[in-house]
Design an enzyme around this catalytic site. Sequence first.
Site, PDB file in Angstrom:
ATOM      1  N   ASN A 153      42.456  27.019  82.604  1.00  0.00           N
ATOM      2  CA  ASN A 153      43.287  27.856  81.743  1.00  0.00           C
ATOM      3  C   ASN A 153      42.337  28.819  81.046  1.00  0.00           C
ATOM      4  O   ASN A 153      41.649  28.460  80.094  1.00  0.00           O
ATOM      5  CB  ASN A 153      44.016  26.959  80.736  1.00  0.00           C
ATOM      6  CG  ASN A 153      44.922  27.749  79.809  1.00  0.00           C
ATOM      7  OD1 ASN A 153      44.894  28.995  79.807  1.00  0.00           O
ATOM      8  ND2 ASN A 153      45.709  27.038  79.016  1.00  0.00           N
TER       9      ASN A 153
ATOM     10  N   ARG B 183      46.245  28.519  85.402  1.00  0.00           N
ATOM     11  CA  ARG B 183      47.406  28.841  84.584  1.00  0.00           C
ATOM     12  C   ARG B 183      47.464  30.362  84.444  1.00  0.00           C
ATOM     13  O   ARG B 183      46.479  30.988  84.049  1.00  0.00           O
ATOM     14  CB  ARG B 183      47.272  28.218  83.205  1.00  0.00           C
ATOM     15  CG  ARG B 183      48.452  28.585  82.350  1.00  0.00           C
ATOM     16  CD  ARG B 183      48.170  28.430  80.897  1.00  0.00           C
ATOM     17  NE  ARG B 183      49.347  28.807  80.136  1.00  0.00           N
ATOM     18  CZ  ARG B 183      49.307  29.156  78.868  1.00  0.00           C
ATOM     19  NH1 ARG B 183      48.170  29.168  78.232  1.00  0.00           N
ATOM     20  NH2 ARG B 183      50.407  29.492  78.243  1.00  0.00           N
TER      21      ARG B 183
ATOM     22  N   HIS C  21      56.604  28.584  78.649  1.00  0.00           N
ATOM     23  CA  HIS C  21      56.571  27.110  78.641  1.00  0.00           C
ATOM     24  C   HIS C  21      57.195  26.507  79.902  1.00  0.00           C
ATOM     25  O   HIS C  21      57.549  25.331  79.929  1.00  0.00           O
ATOM     26  CB  HIS C  21      57.312  26.523  77.416  1.00  0.00           C
ATOM     27  CG  HIS C  21      56.537  26.612  76.136  1.00  0.00           C
ATOM     28  ND1 HIS C  21      57.147  26.786  74.916  1.00  0.00           N
ATOM     29  CD2 HIS C  21      55.216  26.568  75.885  1.00  0.00           C
ATOM     30  CE1 HIS C  21      56.225  26.832  73.975  1.00  0.00           C
ATOM     31  NE2 HIS C  21      55.043  26.702  74.531  1.00  0.00           N
TER      32      HIS C  21
ATOM     33  N   ARG D  67      54.380  32.119  64.231  1.00  0.00           N
ATOM     34  CA  ARG D  67      55.219  33.230  64.721  1.00  0.00           C
ATOM     35  C   ARG D  67      56.573  33.221  64.033  1.00  0.00           C
ATOM     36  O   ARG D  67      57.134  32.153  63.780  1.00  0.00           O
ATOM     37  CB  ARG D  67      55.453  33.116  66.231  1.00  0.00           C
ATOM     38  CG  ARG D  67      54.211  33.302  67.066  1.00  0.00           C
ATOM     39  CD  ARG D  67      54.577  33.316  68.555  1.00  0.00           C
ATOM     40  NE  ARG D  67      53.400  33.236  69.385  1.00  0.00           N
ATOM     41  CZ  ARG D  67      53.250  32.374  70.386  1.00  0.00           C
ATOM     42  NH1 ARG D  67      54.208  31.515  70.694  1.00  0.00           N
ATOM     43  NH2 ARG D  67      52.148  32.374  71.089  1.00  0.00           N
TER      44      ARG D  67
ATOM     45  N   GLU E 202      51.040  19.731  81.227  1.00  0.00           N
ATOM     46  CA  GLU E 202      51.072  20.980  81.997  1.00  0.00           C
ATOM     47  C   GLU E 202      49.960  21.015  83.048  1.00  0.00           C
ATOM     48  O   GLU E 202      50.149  21.524  84.150  1.00  0.00           O
ATOM     49  CB  GLU E 202      50.933  22.178  81.046  1.00  0.00           C
ATOM     50  CG  GLU E 202      52.207  22.396  80.249  1.00  0.00           C
ATOM     51  CD  GLU E 202      52.010  23.253  79.020  1.00  0.00           C
ATOM     52  OE1 GLU E 202      51.510  22.723  78.004  1.00  0.00           O
ATOM     53  OE2 GLU E 202      52.355  24.441  79.060  1.00  0.00           O
TER      54      GLU E 202
END
Length: 396
Positions: free
Chosen positions: A7, A93, A182, A240, A383
Amino acid sequence: MKVFVLNSGSSSIKFQIIETNTQKTLMKGLCERIGHENSIYTVTNVEKDLKDKNVPVYFHDHEEAIKKVLSLITDERIGVLKDYSEIDAIGHRVVHGGEYFKDSAVITDEVLKDIESVSHLAPLHNPANIKGINVCKRLMPDKANVAVFDTSFHQTLEEEKYIYALKYEDYEKYQIRKYGFHGTSVRYIVKKLDKIDSSLKNIIVCHLGNGASITAVKDGKSFDTTMGFTPLAGLPMGTRSGDIDPSILEYLSNVKEFNEKEMLNYLNKECGMKGLCGSSDNRDILSLIDKGNKNAKLALNVFCNKIASYIGSYYVELGGLDAIIFTGGIGENSPETREYVCDRLKAIGVKLDKGHNFMRTNDDVLLTDRDSKVKVYRIRTNEELMIALDVERLVL
Ligand code: ADP
């Protein structure tokens, strides 16, 4: 099969070596502050339970960091492989696949061009992901590389779910639409849930971490999701804002004299839980609530209220609901947050078993009473494993 999962972010890289036959992580690590003077790495040999933490090493660029990772993987003391030729393939990723990628893809020159061509949709992420791919291709030219996209799972959304009520030509010209993120986590959860109970068809996955989103899934396919054109949309998150009235932007730019970059920095890094109560971390928020901090309580209420209201809305969209799944750092580890959410879901027949909800276990657990109309599960996501399994599916 041994898969190197990478990643690659703008100033950090995370990696794992996963053995797909056993689905076990052999080694994992993180290089941080690449390109900065104080760069560091942390690496763990999972089987030996050996960890080197925050080791200072100057990484000039991603290539130097990945070279270091490869030398650590084969290191006599902490490594797990004799030689990196033992790596069978590499999984990357990639944040954005635009409308091109409806599934993960073996990286060819054409695939790489397509990933580059949607980089404008994720300018902070895709270029860094591409850097990781190019470095791996250079350092290990004989290995197959697979791209796994955060967005591809949501490509099953119908147009009425992904279109914004802007001018239609702006979707056609500029690809402005809901993409959702996601997806790799949600896909993993859907796969795991199917093994637990394959009769569950209408489900809602709440991936609650620093970034948080909710996805409605029908018959294994993404049906609607809360993140949008970017991950800023939907739920309020750690830092956020989530959805706000778009006119606030003009007002804010006037009163705070923000330029575009400052505005986005504010909405992505200064708002959400941090904006409301000073901390983005769910553990801090819970301990502040214990101390009677009103803003922390407000922040958690705002978060949970939004989660419950999206669940209500997706309940209607799906035409009924079989199960809700909590996952991600908060979803998996914060029974308090799960309880706050489930308390707001009594109208749709959710009955939480408080004992099960607070049970300390690593296993996936059913959290509801027998007579709850909707089942609620806590399921751990992974993941990296999903990426490794995609590599196995596409390369073997
Ligand atoms: P990211 O989106 O960065 O992958 P994570 O999925 O790691 O985020 O989730 C981070 C969040 O999980 C933080 O808000 C953190 O406080 C929360 N979290 C982790 N462990 C616990 C815990 N034991 N109790 C409550 N919250 C936790």
